[in-house]
Design a protein around this motif. Structure first.
Motif, PDB file in Angstrom:
ATOM      1  N   GLU A  19      -4.374  -3.032  -8.238  1.00 35.20           N
ATOM      2  CA  GLU A  19      -3.713  -1.776  -7.877  1.00 35.20           C
ATOM      3  C   GLU A  19      -2.221  -2.070  -7.926  1.00 35.20           C
ATOM      4  OE1 GLU A  19      -6.363   0.902  -5.032  1.00 35.20           O
ATOM      5  OE2 GLU A  19      -5.670  -0.936  -4.057  1.00 35.20           O
ATOM      6  N   ASN A  20      -1.602  -1.658  -9.007  1.00 32.39           N
ATOM      7  CA  ASN A  20      -0.226  -2.014  -9.324  1.00 32.39           C
ATOM      8  C   ASN A  20       0.786  -1.199  -8.512  1.00 32.39           C
ATOM      9  OD1 ASN A  20       2.287  -2.321 -10.633  1.00 32.39           O
ATOM     10  ND2 ASN A  20       1.280  -2.784 -12.558  1.00 32.39           N
ATOM     11  N   PRO A  21       1.557  -1.846  -7.633  1.00 32.23           N
ATOM     12  CA  PRO A  21       2.543  -1.124  -6.832  1.00 32.23           C
ATOM     13  C   PRO A  21       3.798  -0.744  -7.616  1.00 32.23           C
ATOM     14  CG  PRO A  21       2.666  -3.449  -6.341  1.00 32.23           C
ATOM     15  CD  PRO A  21       1.507  -3.261  -7.277  1.00 32.23           C
ATOM     16  N   TYR A  22       3.967  -1.297  -8.811  1.00 37.23           N
ATOM     17  CA  TYR A  22       5.145  -0.993  -9.620  1.00 37.23           C
ATOM     18  C   TYR A  22       4.960   0.253 -10.472  1.00 37.23           C
ATOM     19  CZ  TYR A  22       6.357  -5.709  -8.191  1.00 37.23           C
ATOM     20  OH  TYR A  22       6.621  -6.823  -7.432  1.00 37.23           O
ATOM     21  N   ASP A  36       0.818  -1.212   0.000  1.00 37.81           N
ATOM     22  CA  ASP A  36       0.000   0.000   0.000  1.00 37.81           C
ATOM     23  C   ASP A  36       0.854   1.266   0.000  1.00 37.81           C
ATOM     24  OD1 ASP A  36      -2.278  -1.549  -0.103  1.00 37.81           O
ATOM     25  OD2 ASP A  36      -2.765  -1.315   2.029  1.00 37.81           O
ATOM     26  N   GLU A  37       1.999   1.231   0.664  1.00 37.85           N
ATOM     27  CA  GLU A  37       2.909   2.388   0.646  1.00 37.85           C
ATOM     28  C   GLU A  37       3.525   2.560  -0.744  1.00 37.85           C
ATOM     29  OE1 GLU A  37       3.184   4.752   2.883  1.00 37.85           O
ATOM     30  OE2 GLU A  37       1.808   3.677   4.205  1.00 37.85           O
ATOM     31  N   PHE A  38       3.786   1.452  -1.435  1.00 38.65           N
ATOM     32  CA  PHE A  38       4.275   1.552  -2.811  1.00 38.65           C
ATOM     33  C   PHE A  38       3.217   2.191  -3.710  1.00 38.65           C
ATOM     34  CE2 PHE A  38       7.602  -1.658  -1.809  1.00 38.65           C
ATOM     35  CZ  PHE A  38       8.693  -0.961  -2.325  1.00 38.65           C
ATOM     36  N   LEU A  39       1.944   1.928  -3.435  1.00 37.75           N
ATOM     37  CA  LEU A  39       0.869   2.545  -4.209  1.00 37.75           C
ATOM     38  C   LEU A  39       0.879   4.066  -4.058  1.00 37.75           C
ATOM     39  CD1 LEU A  39      -2.056   0.055  -3.537  1.00 37.75           C
ATOM     40  CD2 LEU A  39      -0.806   0.378  -5.690  1.00 37.75           C
ATOM     41  N   LYS A  40       1.333   4.547  -2.918  1.00 37.92           N
ATOM     42  CA  LYS A  40       1.419   5.984  -2.649  1.00 37.92           C
ATOM     43  C   LYS A  40       2.736   6.576  -3.139  1.00 37.92           C
ATOM     44  CE  LYS A  40      -1.061   5.268   1.695  1.00 37.92           C
ATOM     45  NZ  LYS A  40      -0.890   5.336   3.163  1.00 37.92           N
ATOM     46  N   SER A  41       3.689   5.712  -3.535  1.00 37.63           N
ATOM     47  CA  SER A  41       5.044   6.141  -3.913  1.00 37.63           C
ATOM     48  C   SER A  41       5.680   6.964  -2.797  1.00 37.63           C
ATOM     49  CB  SER A  41       5.033   6.924  -5.226  1.00 37.63           C
ATOM     50  OG  SER A  41       4.615   6.090  -6.280  1.00 37.63           O
ATOM     51  N   ASN A  42       5.456   6.516  -1.569  1.00 36.78           N
ATOM     52  CA  ASN A  42       5.913   7.217  -0.385  1.00 36.78           C
ATOM     53  C   ASN A  42       7.177   6.545   0.153  1.00 36.78           C
ATOM     54  OD1 ASN A  42       6.276   8.293   2.162  1.00 36.78           O
ATOM     55  ND2 ASN A  42       4.196   7.925   2.859  1.00 36.78           N
ATOM     56  N   VAL A  43       8.344   7.111  -0.157  1.00 36.73           N
ATOM     57  CA  VAL A  43       9.619   6.514   0.239  1.00 36.73           C
ATOM     58  C   VAL A  43       9.690   6.309   1.748  1.00 36.73           C
ATOM     59  CG1 VAL A  43      12.129   6.838   0.301  1.00 36.73           C
ATOM     60  CG2 VAL A  43      10.858   7.372  -1.778  1.00 36.73           C
ATOM     61  N   ALA A  44       9.315   7.321   2.517  1.00 32.84           N
ATOM     62  CA  ALA A  44       9.380   7.207   3.980  1.00 32.84           C
ATOM     63  C   ALA A  44       8.407   6.148   4.488  1.00 32.84           C
ATOM     64  CB  ALA A  44       9.088   8.563   4.636  1.00 32.84           C
ATOM     65  N   GLY A  45       7.214   6.125   3.933  1.00 34.35           N
ATOM     66  CA  GLY A  45       6.229   5.118   4.322  1.00 34.35           C
ATOM     67  C   GLY A  45       6.681   3.718   3.957  1.00 34.35           C
ATOM     68  N   VAL A  46       7.327   3.574   2.795  1.00 33.53           N
ATOM     69  CA  VAL A  46       7.863   2.283   2.367  1.00 33.53           C
ATOM     70  C   VAL A  46       8.930   1.825   3.345  1.00 33.53           C
ATOM     71  CG1 VAL A  46       9.255   1.142   0.580  1.00 33.53           C
ATOM     72  CG2 VAL A  46       7.277   2.521  -0.080  1.00 33.53           C
ATOM     73  N   ILE A 102      12.806   5.324  -4.593  1.00 36.62           N
ATOM     74  CA  ILE A 102      11.635   4.460  -4.794  1.00 36.62           C
ATOM     75  C   ILE A 102      11.887   3.421  -5.883  1.00 36.62           C
ATOM     76  CG2 ILE A 102      10.430   5.944  -6.459  1.00 36.62           C
ATOM     77  CD1 ILE A 102       8.668   4.185  -3.569  1.00 36.62           C
ATOM     78  N   LYS A 103      12.686   3.743  -6.884  1.00 35.17           N
ATOM     79  CA  LYS A 103      12.993   2.769  -7.945  1.00 35.17           C
ATOM     80  C   LYS A 103      13.810   1.607  -7.387  1.00 35.17           C
ATOM     81  CE  LYS A 103      12.751   5.938 -11.841  1.00 35.17           C
ATOM     82  NZ  LYS A 103      13.450   6.558 -12.960  1.00 35.17           N
ATOM     83  N   VAL A 104      14.757   1.903  -6.537  1.00 36.81           N
ATOM     84  CA  VAL A 104      15.570   0.862  -5.902  1.00 36.81           C
ATOM     85  C   VAL A 104      14.683   0.027  -4.979  1.00 36.81           C
ATOM     86  CG1 VAL A 104      17.503   0.441  -4.302  1.00 36.81           C
ATOM     87  CG2 VAL A 104      17.709   2.196  -6.084  1.00 36.81           C
ATOM     88  N   GLN A 105      13.809   0.690  -4.252  1.00 34.21           N
ATOM     89  CA  GLN A 105      12.893  -0.022  -3.363  1.00 34.21           C
ATOM     90  C   GLN A 105      11.992  -0.963  -4.166  1.00 34.21           C
ATOM     91  OE1 GLN A 105      11.135   3.460  -1.474  1.00 34.21           O
ATOM     92  NE2 GLN A 105      12.148   2.948   0.461  1.00 34.21           N
TER      93      GLN A 105
END
Length: 174
Positions: free
Chosen positions: A155-158, A60-70, A103-106
């Motif tokens: 819901e694609n996280p990528y 779900d954090e990847f869906l937000k593209s939220n680095v800190a949340g990830v 985020i890309k590395v994550q």
């Protein structure tokens, strides 16, 4: 005489290098033993429902593209995985996600993590609502990538910004 001196010097260097290699191997062995002790000290978890919950939070954090949340969600998932026998490498991947600032590395590490967690969930024993194994053929530079979802709609996280609905459900677990 110069040849003999050169050979002696090379032999001495080789001996030092071999000794260094042995020290490095000993250090690696000690590190592995320490890691094994840490794993043994961690509580053994057999119920993977907590892993699913932590994984879904990460997705779900990847869906937000939220680095800190990830980072936060990956740390929580790492803690859950550390308690499961045989999941040390998967916990390490979660740790790499938590340590990354891009985020890309994550997301690249998430590809690997997802494969491992999917295998774990398929072999796990837990009672929950259905879990869906989703697939996006565009992820990983066109090689495709899997992830788990608690809901059937894609819901694609990528690619949440451009292709949020890209993908399909490949399997339902439970």
């Amino acid at each position: 005489m110069k040849i003999v001196k050169t050979l002696c010097l090379l032999a001495a260097c080789a001996a030092v290098a071999c000794n260094q290699s042995a020290k490095q191997e000993t250090a690696k062995t000690d590190s592995v033993a320490t890691d094994s002790a840490k794993t043994a000290a961690a509580p053994q978890v057999t119920d993977t429902a907590s892993v699913v919950k932590a994984y879904i939070a990460l997705k779900d954090e990847f869906l937000k593209s939220n680095v800190a949340g990830v980072k936060t969600a990956a740390t929580a998932l790492e803690a859950q995985l550390a308690g499961i026998k045989g999941c040390t490498e998967t916990a390490t991947v979660a740790h790499h996600i938590a340590a990354a600032d891009d985020i890309k590395v994550q997301r690249a590490s998430f590809l690997v993590l997802s494969k491992d967690v999917i295998d774990l969930i398929k072999g796990g024993k837990f009672k929950s609502a259905p879990i869906y194994v989703d697939f996006c053929p565009m992820a990983d530079d066109g090689k495709g990538g899997y992830w788990l979802s608690a809901a059937k709609p894609i819901e694609n996280p990528y690619f949440p910004e451009h292709m949020k609905e890209c993908g399909s459900v490949k399997q339902q677990i439970n």
